[in-house]
Design an enzyme around this catalytic site. Structure first.
Site: not given
Length: 520
Positions: A121, A152, A232
């Protein structure tokens, strides 16, 4: 349908862990806002083996806690700066406003090869990706070479390799799951500063969890260390400085605190091994049927499943399972592991986990042994696993397809389209004709798509038709429309002397003369 919405509690919310300067490259999941922390035999150990390995680790690592306080060299952890151009799915020839985001990435070594890893993402719809090394001001151009939306994860490659890799100490990828209460460190570049950040916590739980970008659930590690926007793609390290996983999302619902999620090294290894073997994303095995637990005693007795198992309630027609399983079969075991009446198998010591975990450790095309109860007889079969093939895809092909005919804009229905029109609560706000296919999400014919009349451009030809928006196209000239390509073919083959008649949901009809539409 095992969609995220069915797994995430209605009141819960979580937010993305990649820091963005404007709207995120993707809107958040409805009914549960997950904060996106924006085939390999090596990782296919039997489930019971995790118990012994975790016990051994528990005894050997408690004395190693002190080393976490030692100085940490962040040379293998990088800041990811991405510019995103997401398509505008209502008018897919254009894009949404350009956005930028910051996330983390790191360099790891696996099987003697080095890799640059981040979250999918963090680089989705990215037109520009740059990496910044710790303590340096210059940036390195990078590109995405493999992207796995279900897990992901994404692999990056830099252009100036020699200069980039100079002085980088690679992080080793761990092979065992951490034990509960093991101390871990989250590394990355969260909001609040420009330098690398490290937060510490402990492993709280290991279980299947819904991944923000995936159709189902995969193994995830829950920790209590802070995972904030910008974390992230950053590594999560144990006391031995091995990577036990990748930070990717946290849960924020106003009622819970310090719940962050980590993609475990087992999933990372599966992803990278698939890339090694095939040069692309290899996916995670999908069994191809919907199931119901047999917790009710009367139901178990009526099915003859006194020892447990789960009830097969629907088989996806286009998967290999359709050739093997039938509705009302009882699945007793998978991969050599007995399934309890609640749908779980033995995991580690006093832990259990949902049985789809077994198939998720394999790839589409692999086979897994199953034991099935049918009409009082037990059968041992080999089930071929498949790719998930939803009717309404979460990740439609890029760039998005569309057809324009006489000012009428037609697009295939996808989840990003629903989100762009109705936001996070599209399942409540979208018309039933579009929300229902998403809820069922079962493709019954090869290539089947839901075709949507997105909008109508105003012109003398379309006068009186501009109010038709977001309508499902059922037929074209009395022929059922199977997908967007089929609709385009029907329009191309129609005689110029005839009118084109579109049958929409709710029995509405639109007609345009073919010759005038061609000129428009």
């Amino acid at each position: 349908s095992s969609r995220l919405k069915a797994t995430v509690p209605e009141a819960s919310s979580a937010a993305p862990c990649s820091s963005t300067s404007s709207s995120s490259p993707e809107t958040l999941q409805s009914r549960g806002r997950w904060h996106r922390a924006s085939r390999s035999p090596r990782f296919r150990r039997g489930l019971a083996e995790n118990s012994s390995s975790s016990t051994a680790r528990a005894g050997g690592r408690r004395g190693a806690y002190d080393c976490i306080g030692m100085e940490f060299d962040p040379s293998a952890v990088f800041k990811v700066l991405a510019t995103h151009c997401e398509p505008y799915y209502t008018m897919p020839w254009s894009t949404s406003p350009q956005t930028t985001s910051a996330a983390s990435a790191f360099a790891l070594v696996m099987d003697g090869q080095r890799y640059l890893l981040t979250n999918a993402h963090a680089v989705q719809h990215a037109s520009l990706v740059e990496l910044q090394k710790p303590g340096e001001d210059s940036k390195f151009l990078a590109k995405v070479i493999c992207q796995g939306p279900d897990c992901d994860l994404a692999l990056l490659e830099v252009e100036d390799r020699e200069l980039f890799w100079e002085g980088v100490e690679l992080i080793r990828l761990g092979k065992d799951l951490p034990y509960l209460n093991e101390r871990v460190s989250v590394c990355g570049y969260p909001v609040g500063g420009d330098n690398a950040s490290i937060t510490q916590g402990v492993v709280s739980r290991i279980d299947l969890q819904p991944y923000r970008h995936g159709l189902g659930s995969l193994l995830a590690i829950q920790i209590d260390a802070a995972i904030n926007p910008g974390n992230s793609g950053g590594p999560v390290l144990d006391a031995q400085r091995q990577c036990i996983g990748v930070a990717f999302q946290s849960l924020r619902d106003g009622e819970t605190e310090n719940i962050g999620y980590v993609i475990p090294a087992e999933v990372v290894g599966h992803f990278i091994s698939g890339f090694q073997d095939f040069g692309r994303y290899a996916g995670f095995g999908n069994h191809g049927f919907a199931w119901q637990p047999l917790d009710n005693r009367a139901l178990r007795e009526s099915m003859g499943a006194d020892q447990g198992g789960v009830l097969v309630k629907r088989v996806e027609p286009l998967t290999p399972a359709a050739k093997l399983l039938k509705k009302r079969d009882v699945l007793l075991a998978i991969g050599g592991h007995s399934i309890g009446s609640g749908g779980t198998v033995h995991f580690r010591r006093r832990e259990r986990i949902a049985f789809p975990y077994v198939s998720s450790r394999l790839c589409p095309g692999d086979s897994v042994d199953i034991r099935v109860l049918r009409n009082g007889s037990i059968h041992d079969w080999s089930l071929e696993l498949a790719w998930p093939r939803p009717l309404v895809p979460m990740h439609p092909p890029q760039p998005p397809a569309y057809v324009v005919f006489g000012g009428l804009v037609f697009v295939p229905l996808s989840e990003p389209y629903l989100r762009s029109e109705w936001g996070d609560l599209f399942e409540e706000r979208a018309p039933i004709c579009l929300a229902q296919p998403w809820l069922e999400n079962v493709r019954r014919l090869e290539g089947e798509e839901i075709v949507v009349l997105s909008c109508v451009f105003a012109s003398p030809l379309t006068a009186g038709l501009t109010h038709f928006m977001n309508r499902r196209v059922e037929r074209c000239n009395n022929v059922k429309v199977h997908n967007l390509r089929h609709l385009a073919r029907l329009l191309d083959e129609a005689p110029l002397s005839e009118s084109i008649v579109f049958a929409l949901d709710d029995d509405d009809v639109i007609a345009l003369p073919q010759s005038a539409a061609e000129e428009a």
